[in-house]
Design a protein around this motif. Sequence first.
Motif, mmCIF file in Angstrom:
data_model
loop_
_atom_site.group_PDB
_atom_site.id
_atom_site.type_symbol
_atom_site.label_atom_id
_atom_site.label_comp_id
_atom_site.label_asym_id
_atom_site.label_seq_id
_atom_site.Cartn_x
_atom_site.Cartn_y
_atom_site.Cartn_z
ATOM 1 N N TYR A 56 51.214 43.632 56.873
ATOM 2 C CA TYR A 56 50.544 43.666 55.574
ATOM 3 C C TYR A 56 51.456 43.149 54.473
ATOM 4 N N LEU A 57 52.673 43.640 54.443
ATOM 5 C CA LEU A 57 53.627 43.194 53.430
ATOM 6 C C LEU A 57 54.024 41.737 53.656
ATOM 7 N N GLY A 58 54.243 41.360 54.910
ATOM 8 C CA GLY A 58 54.647 39.991 55.229
ATOM 9 C C GLY A 58 53.612 38.967 54.812
ATOM 10 N N VAL A 59 52.357 39.230 55.128
ATOM 11 C CA VAL A 59 51.293 38.291 54.762
ATOM 12 C C VAL A 59 51.103 38.263 53.249
ATOM 13 N N LEU A 60 51.168 39.415 52.609
ATOM 14 C CA LEU A 60 51.033 39.466 51.162
ATOM 15 C C LEU A 60 52.137 38.661 50.476
ATOM 16 N N VAL A 61 53.370 38.857 50.898
ATOM 17 C CA VAL A 61 54.490 38.117 50.310
ATOM 18 C C VAL A 61 54.356 36.622 50.607
ATOM 19 N N TYR A 62 53.946 36.272 51.824
ATOM 20 C CA TYR A 62 53.797 34.864 52.179
ATOM 21 C C TYR A 62 52.731 34.190 51.315
ATOM 22 N N VAL A 63 51.611 34.853 51.141
ATOM 23 C CA VAL A 63 50.529 34.262 50.344
ATOM 24 C C VAL A 63 50.955 34.127 48.883
#
Length: 132
Positions: A56-63
């Motif tokens: 969740y955090l990884g995808v949020l930061v990536y986006v």
Amino acid sequence: MDDYPALNLFWTMLWFFLWILWLFLLFKVITDIFRDHSLGGWGKAGWLIFCILLPYLGVLVYVIARGKGMSQRDVKQAKESEAAFQDYIRKTAGPQGGGGGAAAELARLSELKEKGAITAEEFEKAKAKVLS
């Protein structure tokens, strides 16, 4: 059905669809990581590990960090696909603009031969050229 009210069914379906939506976003981010040519191997590995370990955090930061580039790569890929498709259509359809292909050229040569504008020998040479 008495043990599971309609509102609970609604909430279950909502969470299920949000989970499916989340999976689509996760896979979109992972494919974008591999599609990005500006990232090196270690950068790709770092983002991939970040997105897998803390999804969740990884995808949020990536986006947030790379979302603009993500959309630009999508547009670029769509344009390349469209150009390749148009090129395929042009190659498959054959020459346009008056020629109409080998059959039309042979019909025109035959008409010229019948009118006497070209000799039988000239017709055979032109026919061989068209068919080659």
